[in-house]
Design a protein around this motif. Structure first.
Motif, PDB file in Angstrom:
ATOM      1  N   PHE A 184       8.957   2.261   3.797  1.00  0.00           N
ATOM      2  CA  PHE A 184       9.711   3.411   3.309  1.00  0.00           C
ATOM      3  C   PHE A 184       8.877   4.666   3.496  1.00  0.00           C
ATOM      4  N   TYR A 185       9.556   5.794   3.546  1.00  0.00           N
ATOM      5  CA  TYR A 185       8.858   7.069   3.455  1.00  0.00           C
ATOM      6  C   TYR A 185       9.721   8.029   2.663  1.00  0.00           C
ATOM      7  N   GLN A 186       9.120   9.143   2.233  1.00  0.00           N
ATOM      8  CA  GLN A 186       9.828  10.135   1.440  1.00  0.00           C
ATOM      9  C   GLN A 186       9.684  11.499   2.106  1.00  0.00           C
ATOM     10  N   PRO A 187      10.500  11.765   3.117  1.00  0.00           N
ATOM     11  CA  PRO A 187      10.365  13.051   3.805  1.00  0.00           C
ATOM     12  C   PRO A 187      10.768  14.244   2.946  1.00  0.00           C
ATOM     13  N   LYS A 188      11.696  14.039   2.020  1.00  0.00           N
ATOM     14  CA  LYS A 188      12.154  15.144   1.155  1.00  0.00           C
ATOM     15  C   LYS A 188      12.250  14.687  -0.292  1.00  0.00           C
ATOM     16  N   GLY A 189      11.317  13.822  -0.707  1.00  0.00           N
ATOM     17  CA  GLY A 189      11.275  13.373  -2.090  1.00  0.00           C
ATOM     18  C   GLY A 189      12.152  12.187  -2.422  1.00  0.00           C
ATOM     19  N   LYS A 190      12.955  11.705  -1.478  1.00  0.00           N
ATOM     20  CA  LYS A 190      13.799  10.537  -1.705  1.00  0.00           C
ATOM     21  C   LYS A 190      13.382   9.427  -0.748  1.00  0.00           C
ATOM     22  N   ASP A 191      13.412   8.171  -1.243  1.00  0.00           N
ATOM     23  CA  ASP A 191      13.050   7.035  -0.396  1.00  0.00           C
ATOM     24  C   ASP A 191      14.018   6.892   0.774  1.00  0.00           C
ATOM     25  N   VAL A 192      13.455   6.759   1.966  1.00  0.00           N
ATOM     26  CA  VAL A 192      14.228   6.478   3.167  1.00  0.00           C
ATOM     27  C   VAL A 192      13.612   5.230   3.797  1.00  0.00           C
ATOM     28  N   LYS A 193      14.430   4.208   3.976  1.00  0.00           N
ATOM     29  CA  LYS A 193      13.950   2.967   4.573  1.00  0.00           C
ATOM     30  C   LYS A 193      13.849   3.146   6.086  1.00  0.00           C
ATOM     31  N   ILE A 194      12.654   2.882   6.625  1.00  0.00           N
ATOM     32  CA  ILE A 194      12.468   2.920   8.072  1.00  0.00           C
ATOM     33  C   ILE A 194      12.901   1.581   8.656  1.00  0.00           C
ATOM     34  N   PHE A 195      12.442   0.478   8.042  1.00  0.00           N
ATOM     35  CA  PHE A 195      12.920  -0.854   8.410  1.00  0.00           C
ATOM     36  C   PHE A 195      12.634  -1.808   7.257  1.00  0.00           C
ATOM     37  N   SER A 196      13.364  -2.908   7.243  1.00  0.00           N
ATOM     38  CA  SER A 196      13.086  -3.988   6.304  1.00  0.00           C
ATOM     39  C   SER A 196      13.234  -5.301   7.052  1.00  0.00           C
ATOM     40  N   ARG A 197      12.583  -6.300   6.500  1.00  0.00           N
ATOM     41  CA  ARG A 197      12.575  -7.606   7.169  1.00  0.00           C
ATOM     42  C   ARG A 197      12.632  -8.704   6.119  1.00  0.00           C
ATOM     43  N   ILE A 202       0.858  -1.179   0.000  1.00  0.00           N
ATOM     44  CA  ILE A 202       0.000   0.000   0.000  1.00  0.00           C
ATOM     45  C   ILE A 202       0.898   1.234   0.000  1.00  0.00           C
ATOM     46  N   ASP A 203       0.532   2.195  -0.819  1.00  0.00           N
ATOM     47  CA  ASP A 203       1.193   3.502  -0.847  1.00  0.00           C
ATOM     48  C   ASP A 203       0.168   4.514  -0.363  1.00  0.00           C
ATOM     49  N   PHE A 204       0.589   5.441   0.478  1.00  0.00           N
ATOM     50  CA  PHE A 204      -0.349   6.430   1.016  1.00  0.00           C
ATOM     51  C   PHE A 204       0.394   7.679   1.454  1.00  0.00           C
ATOM     52  N   VAL A 205      -0.368   8.736   1.649  1.00  0.00           N
ATOM     53  CA  VAL A 205       0.181  10.002   2.131  1.00  0.00           C
ATOM     54  C   VAL A 205      -0.409  10.262   3.501  1.00  0.00           C
ATOM     55  N   LEU A 206       0.457  10.516   4.464  1.00  0.00           N
ATOM     56  CA  LEU A 206       0.056  10.799   5.836  1.00  0.00           C
ATOM     57  C   LEU A 206       0.811  12.035   6.294  1.00  0.00           C
ATOM     58  N   LYS A 207       0.090  13.058   6.708  1.00  0.00           N
ATOM     59  CA  LYS A 207       0.699  14.326   7.126  1.00  0.00           C
ATOM     60  C   LYS A 207       1.647  14.868   6.062  1.00  0.00           C
ATOM     61  N   ASN A 208       1.184  14.835   4.815  1.00  0.00           N
ATOM     62  CA  ASN A 208       1.917  15.340   3.661  1.00  0.00           C
ATOM     63  C   ASN A 208       3.229  14.615   3.378  1.00  0.00           C
ATOM     64  N   VAL A 209       3.361  13.385   3.861  1.00  0.00           N
ATOM     65  CA  VAL A 209       4.551  12.577   3.593  1.00  0.00           C
ATOM     66  C   VAL A 209       4.092  11.277   2.935  1.00  0.00           C
ATOM     67  N   PHE A 210       4.770  10.898   1.860  1.00  0.00           N
ATOM     68  CA  PHE A 210       4.461   9.673   1.126  1.00  0.00           C
ATOM     69  C   PHE A 210       5.098   8.477   1.836  1.00  0.00           C
ATOM     70  N   TYR A 211       4.316   7.389   2.006  1.00  0.00           N
ATOM     71  CA  TYR A 211       4.791   6.145   2.613  1.00  0.00           C
ATOM     72  C   TYR A 211       4.518   4.988   1.668  1.00  0.00           C
ATOM     73  N   SER A 212       5.327   3.965   1.760  1.00  0.00           N
ATOM     74  CA  SER A 212       5.127   2.725   1.024  1.00  0.00           C
ATOM     75  C   SER A 212       5.381   1.566   1.993  1.00  0.00           C
ATOM     76  N   TYR A 213       4.391   0.696   2.115  1.00  0.00           N
ATOM     77  CA  TYR A 213       4.481  -0.443   3.040  1.00  0.00           C
ATOM     78  C   TYR A 213       4.156  -1.710   2.266  1.00  0.00           C
ATOM     79  N   GLU A 214       4.992  -2.711   2.410  1.00  0.00           N
ATOM     80  CA  GLU A 214       4.810  -3.952   1.663  1.00  0.00           C
ATOM     81  C   GLU A 214       5.083  -5.142   2.566  1.00  0.00           C
ATOM     82  N   ILE A 215       4.244  -6.177   2.423  1.00  0.00           N
ATOM     83  CA  ILE A 215       4.468  -7.420   3.147  1.00  0.00           C
ATOM     84  C   ILE A 215       4.291  -8.597   2.204  1.00  0.00           C
TER      85      ILE A 215
END
Length: 178
Positions: free
Chosen positions: A78-91, A52-65
């Motif tokens: 992942f999220y894109q705080p400044k237009g670039k993908d930043v990994k929060i965690f991976s498993r 699922i890709d979504f925008v929360l508080k004007n920030v784009f997120y991508s979550y996959e399982i």
């Protein structure tokens, strides 16, 4: 017709339900969301993948399982705080790796996450703020399937939440099939 719209809606419902309730899974519990297409024997050996890709508080997120029978194969946020993908965690199965955007009690929660529980759900239950916000956002996606729409539980919820907030003189409707 017959393009699979109902299956997409059911898949979204299962995805949201699994995110909501995966922390309740006990070790070795089967993941109910794993429902391979049985008319193709190769699919019985492949994981089910959801994203699922979504925008929360004007920030784009991508979550996959990705799940298979009774374990999480992959999970990534992942999220894109400044237009670039930043990994929060991976498993990858039980190997959970902290990304650049993650701060907090990572190791402790990682140890408390079973093979059939989502790390995102465990983070949210442990009061990690960003995870709670994402978890609550996804939980609020309300998916209407025909089974839900015609259930007694839906009728009770609809009557109490929607009609309960209106004028008390309005009649309560029963929406179930006869």
């Amino acid at each position: 017709n017959a393009s699979g719209k109902s299956n997409v809606i059911k898949a979204l419902f299962e995805f949201v339900s699994f995110i909501t309730f995966s922390s309740d899974n006990k070790p070795n519990d089967v993941i109910k969301m794993f429902i391979p297409f049985k008319l193709n024997s190769d699919n019985l050996k492949r994981p089910s993948r959801f994203s699922i890709d979504f925008v929360l508080k004007n920030v784009f997120y991508s979550y996959e399982i990705s799940v298979f029978e009774n374990k999480i194969i992959d999970e990534v946020l992942f999220y894109q705080p400044k237009g670039k993908d930043v990994k929060i965690f991976s498993r990858k199965e039980q190997e959970i790796i902290r990304g650049n955007g993650f701060e907090g009690v990572f190791e402790l929660i990682k140890q408390r996450t079973n093979e059939n529980q989502l790390f995102l759900g465990k983070l949210a239950l442990e009061n990690v703020q960003f995870a709670k916000e994402i978890y609550e956002f996804i939980r609020t996606i309300f998916v209407f399937t025909t089974e839900i729409f015609h259930s007694n539980e839906f009728n009770k919820t609809f009557n109490s939440k929607v009609l309960g907030s209106l004028n008390k003189d309005i009649a309560v409707f029963n929406l179930s099939k006869s």
